[in-house]
Design a protein around this motif. Structure first.
Motif, mmCIF file in Angstrom:
data_model
loop_
_atom_site.group_PDB
_atom_site.id
_atom_site.type_symbol
_atom_site.label_atom_id
_atom_site.label_comp_id
_atom_site.label_asym_id
_atom_site.label_seq_id
_atom_site.Cartn_x
_atom_site.Cartn_y
_atom_site.Cartn_z
ATOM 1 N N VAL A 44 0.873 -1.174 0.000
ATOM 2 C CA VAL A 44 0.000 0.000 0.000
ATOM 3 C C VAL A 44 0.908 1.220 0.000
ATOM 4 C CG1 VAL A 44 -1.878 -1.132 1.286
ATOM 5 C CG2 VAL A 44 -0.129 0.162 2.532
ATOM 6 N N SER A 45 0.288 2.364 -0.116
ATOM 7 C CA SER A 45 0.959 3.616 0.181
ATOM 8 C C SER A 45 -0.057 4.433 0.960
ATOM 9 C CB SER A 45 1.447 4.322 -1.084
ATOM 10 O OG SER A 45 2.350 5.360 -0.716
ATOM 11 N N ILE A 46 0.225 5.713 1.142
ATOM 12 C CA ILE A 46 -0.676 6.529 1.959
ATOM 13 C C ILE A 46 -1.139 7.781 1.215
ATOM 14 C CG2 ILE A 46 0.272 5.696 4.149
ATOM 15 C CD1 ILE A 46 1.828 8.412 4.310
ATOM 16 N N ASP A 47 -2.181 8.363 1.751
ATOM 17 C CA ASP A 47 -2.787 9.556 1.156
ATOM 18 C C ASP A 47 -1.788 10.701 0.977
ATOM 19 O OD1 ASP A 47 -2.546 9.939 3.935
ATOM 20 O OD2 ASP A 47 -4.633 10.558 4.216
ATOM 21 N N LYS A 48 -0.859 10.854 1.906
ATOM 22 C CA LYS A 48 0.101 11.961 1.820
ATOM 23 C C LYS A 48 1.124 11.731 0.705
ATOM 24 C CE LYS A 48 -0.747 13.246 6.590
ATOM 25 N NZ LYS A 48 -1.838 14.094 6.207
ATOM 26 N N VAL A 49 1.436 10.492 0.401
ATOM 27 C CA VAL A 49 2.288 10.182 -0.750
ATOM 28 C C VAL A 49 1.518 10.485 -2.032
ATOM 29 C CG1 VAL A 49 3.352 8.291 -2.068
ATOM 30 C CG2 VAL A 49 3.782 8.516 0.401
ATOM 31 N N LYS A 50 0.266 10.082 -2.078
ATOM 32 C CA LYS A 50 -0.556 10.377 -3.259
ATOM 33 C C LYS A 50 -0.604 11.884 -3.506
ATOM 34 C CE LYS A 50 -5.062 9.662 -5.396
ATOM 35 N NZ LYS A 50 -6.407 9.048 -5.259
ATOM 36 N N ALA A 51 -0.770 12.663 -2.456
ATOM 37 C CA ALA A 51 -0.809 14.129 -2.604
ATOM 38 C C ALA A 51 0.489 14.640 -3.225
ATOM 39 C CB ALA A 51 -1.058 14.789 -1.256
ATOM 40 N N GLU A 52 1.626 14.067 -2.832
ATOM 41 C CA GLU A 52 2.902 14.471 -3.432
ATOM 42 C C GLU A 52 2.967 14.076 -4.904
ATOM 43 O OE1 GLU A 52 6.261 13.098 -1.127
ATOM 44 O OE2 GLU A 52 5.672 14.280 0.631
#
Length: 175
Positions: A44-52
């Protein structure tokens, strides 16, 4: 440390792959492998990585927005994750090794949240950052991982541990 073969991915895993060795035009199988490993609940990854990732205006930002599995980027608005992040921020702020700018930068990017999510969920961190015991101008994720007993590895180690292979099929010969 967790012996889990489950991972949370740092932004640089996606960015470096997209910009060099696993560009979609060269190795679309990498991106398919991410989706398949996610389906089996291994990455998985996280929402804050997606934002970047969404800050870019390229194939990778489109992938993060429209092509990644809908559940790939997990929310960090969870008490266990927030508590882990708060512990990490206290450690960073109390450590005289890092400059005030490094501490501020760490607080404002996804890195600490990636490690916090991993700690709260028993995952390993996949990142291309390296342990830097003498770092002052930035807070390396592996340093935080070691302090908080979170396993970390790079993309290639992760792919190897997950037994992901990119195999070119043999062409059928015509008779």
């Amino acid at each position: 440390m967790s012996d889990s073969k489950r991972y949370v991915l740092d932004a640089n895993v996606f960015i470096e792959a997209h910009q060099s060795y696993y560009r979609n035009g060269i190795c679309p199988a990498f991106w398919l492998a991410l989706a398949r490993q996610h389906e089996t609940k291994r990455i998985v990854s996280i929402d804050k990585v997606k934002a970047e990732l969404l800050l870019g205006n390229d194939w990778l930002s489109e992938w993060a927005k429209d092509k990644a599995p809908r559940t790939f980027f997990k929310q960090t608005a969870d008490k266990k994750v927030s508590d882990a992040f708060a512990d990490m921020m206290r450690w960073v702020q109390d450590d005289d090794q890092f400059t005030p700018e490094a501490k501020s930068q760490f607080a404002s990017v996804a890195d600490g949240w990636v490690v916090a999510y991993a700690r709260a969920n028993g995952l390993a961190v996949a990142t291309h950052e390296e342990y830097a015991p003498d770092a002052k101008k930035r807070v390396p994720m592996p340093n935080v991982c070691l302090e908080f007993d979170v396993r970390y590895c790079n993309t290639f180690e992760m792919l190897s541990e997950l037994k992901v292979q990119f195999i070119l099929k043999k062409r059928r010969t015509r008779k």
